[in-house]
Design a protein around this motif. Structure first.
Motif, PDB file in Angstrom:
ATOM      1  N   TYR A   1       0.923  -1.210   0.065  1.00  0.00           N
ATOM      2  CA  TYR A   1       0.074   0.124  -0.148  1.00  0.00           C
ATOM      3  C   TYR A   1       1.025   1.394   0.142  1.00  0.00           C
ATOM      4  CZ  TYR A   1      -3.563   3.481   1.319  1.00  0.00           C
ATOM      5  OH  TYR A   1      -4.163   4.424   1.255  1.00  0.00           O
ATOM      6  N   VAL A   2       1.957   1.384   0.882  1.00  0.00           N
ATOM      7  CA  VAL A   2       2.732   2.456   0.702  1.00  0.00           C
ATOM      8  C   VAL A   2       3.461   2.707  -0.429  1.00  0.00           C
ATOM      9  CG1 VAL A   2       5.154   2.977   1.820  1.00  0.00           C
ATOM     10  CG2 VAL A   2       3.170   2.350   3.285  1.00  0.00           C
ATOM     11  N   GLU A   3       4.015   1.416  -1.172  1.00  0.00           N
ATOM     12  CA  GLU A   3       4.519   1.682  -2.518  1.00  0.00           C
ATOM     13  C   GLU A   3       3.604   2.300  -3.602  1.00  0.00           C
ATOM     14  OE1 GLU A   3       7.752   1.546  -3.468  1.00  0.00           O
ATOM     15  OE2 GLU A   3       8.062   1.083  -1.142  1.00  0.00           O
TER      16      GLU A   3
ATOM     17  N   SER B   1       0.878   3.964  -2.851  1.00  0.00           N
ATOM     18  CA  SER B   1       0.668   5.393  -2.427  1.00  0.00           C
ATOM     19  C   SER B   1       1.784   6.225  -3.147  1.00  0.00           C
ATOM     20  CB  SER B   1       0.646   5.456  -0.979  1.00  0.00           C
ATOM     21  OG  SER B   1      -0.620   4.957  -0.313  1.00  0.00           O
ATOM     22  N   LYS B   2       2.964   5.938  -3.000  1.00  0.00           N
ATOM     23  CA  LYS B   2       4.400   6.578  -3.320  1.00  0.00           C
ATOM     24  C   LYS B   2       4.185   6.827  -4.941  1.00  0.00           C
ATOM     25  CE  LYS B   2       7.524   5.580   0.267  1.00  0.00           C
ATOM     26  NZ  LYS B   2       8.741   4.753   0.395  1.00  0.00           N
ATOM     27  N   ALA B   3       3.712   5.648  -5.713  1.00  0.00           N
ATOM     28  CA  ALA B   3       3.586   5.880  -7.008  1.00  0.00           C
ATOM     29  C   ALA B   3       2.237   6.911  -7.367  1.00  0.00           C
ATOM     30  CB  ALA B   3       2.994   4.652  -7.702  1.00  0.00           C
ATOM     31  N   ARG B   4       1.069   6.766  -6.493  1.00  0.00           N
ATOM     32  CA  ARG B   4       0.226   7.752  -6.687  1.00  0.00           C
ATOM     33  C   ARG B   4       0.446   9.164  -6.378  1.00  0.00           C
ATOM     34  NH1 ARG B   4      -2.669   3.902  -4.135  1.00  0.00           N
ATOM     35  NH2 ARG B   4      -2.902   5.237  -2.134  1.00  0.00           N
ATOM     36  N   ILE B   5       1.253   9.315  -5.419  1.00  0.00           N
ATOM     37  CA  ILE B   5       1.816  10.635  -5.026  1.00  0.00           C
ATOM     38  C   ILE B   5       2.796  11.369  -6.165  1.00  0.00           C
ATOM     39  CG2 ILE B   5       3.515  11.879  -3.379  1.00  0.00           C
ATOM     40  CD1 ILE B   5       2.208  10.041  -1.082  1.00  0.00           C
ATOM     41  N   ALA B   6       3.420  10.574  -6.665  1.00  0.00           N
ATOM     42  CA  ALA B   6       4.296  11.043  -7.846  1.00  0.00           C
ATOM     43  C   ALA B   6       3.534  11.231  -9.075  1.00  0.00           C
ATOM     44  CB  ALA B   6       5.392   9.812  -8.251  1.00  0.00           C
ATOM     45  N   GLN B   7       2.540  10.526  -9.172  1.00  0.00           N
ATOM     46  CA  GLN B   7       1.518  10.965 -10.361  1.00  0.00           C
ATOM     47  C   GLN B   7       0.733  12.129 -10.084  1.00  0.00           C
ATOM     48  OE1 GLN B   7      -1.422   8.098 -10.967  1.00  0.00           O
ATOM     49  NE2 GLN B   7      -2.770   9.252 -12.225  1.00  0.00           N
TER      50      GLN B   7
ATOM     51  N   GLU C   1       1.838  14.710  -8.116  1.00  0.00           N
ATOM     52  CA  GLU C   1       2.818  15.735  -8.096  1.00  0.00           C
ATOM     53  C   GLU C   1       3.050  16.152  -9.528  1.00  0.00           C
ATOM     54  OE1 GLU C   1       6.222  14.378  -5.881  1.00  0.00           O
ATOM     55  OE2 GLU C   1       5.277  15.062  -4.123  1.00  0.00           O
TER      56      GLU C   1
END
Length: 161
Positions: A104-106, A108-114, A116
């Motif tokens: 989930y954290v990984e 979420s990091k991908a979604r955050i990058a998208q 941003e």
């Protein structure tokens, strides 16, 4: 008893208290008070149970045969320690939860990058009040109308409206 006491895990009450919602603070305080009372009672108990002075009872009780029978039955009594059947299940659930949380954290990091990159795109675009239709269609391709495929207004399928 000391082996069992050493095996008990200490509870980090400060970290626990940080995660308790304000509406459940009273229940948390009751739990902590009860846990502290049980822990205090456990620590007040002796390491080994007090041995029974059978010679005193032989001299004090009129029926010596009854004392010997009690002693024999007491010495024959063996209470097995409870078998821990849940720790392995809980450890498996914890490992599964940790892998799920890591995934989930990984994600979420991908979604955050998208998000941003999308935010950077929105920050760097021409302001809406200065945009032309061409700028709008270039910035937001979903707003472009397909006049060749759908020559009549609204220039998109009715199902998409």
């Amino acid at each position: 008893m000391a082996g069992r006491r050493a095996a008990l895990k200490a509870i980090d009450w400060v970290a626990f208290a940080e995660r308790v919602p304000p509406n459940q603070r009273a229940m948390f305080n009751n739990l902590k008070t009860r846990s502290d009372a049980i822990a205090a009672k456990l620590t007040s108990l002796p390491e080994t149970p007090v041995t029974i002075d059978w010679s005193y009872y032989r001299s004090a009780v009129a029926n010596v045969g009854m004392v010997e029978e009690f002693e024999k039955k007491f010495n024959a009594l063996k209470i097995p320690a409870p078998v821990d059947t849940q720790t392995s299940i809980i450890s498996a659930q914890e490992a599964e939860s940790n892998t799920t949380a890591a995934a989930y954290v990984e994600a979420s990091k991908a979604r955050i990058a998208q998000y941003e990159t999308e935010l950077d795109k929105l920050k760097n675009m021409v302001p809406f009040d200065q945009m032309t239709i061409e700028d709008l269609n270039e910035t937001f391709p979903e707003t472009k109308l397909d006049k060749e495929k759908y020559p009549y207004w609204p220039h998109k399928p009715i199902a998409d409206l």
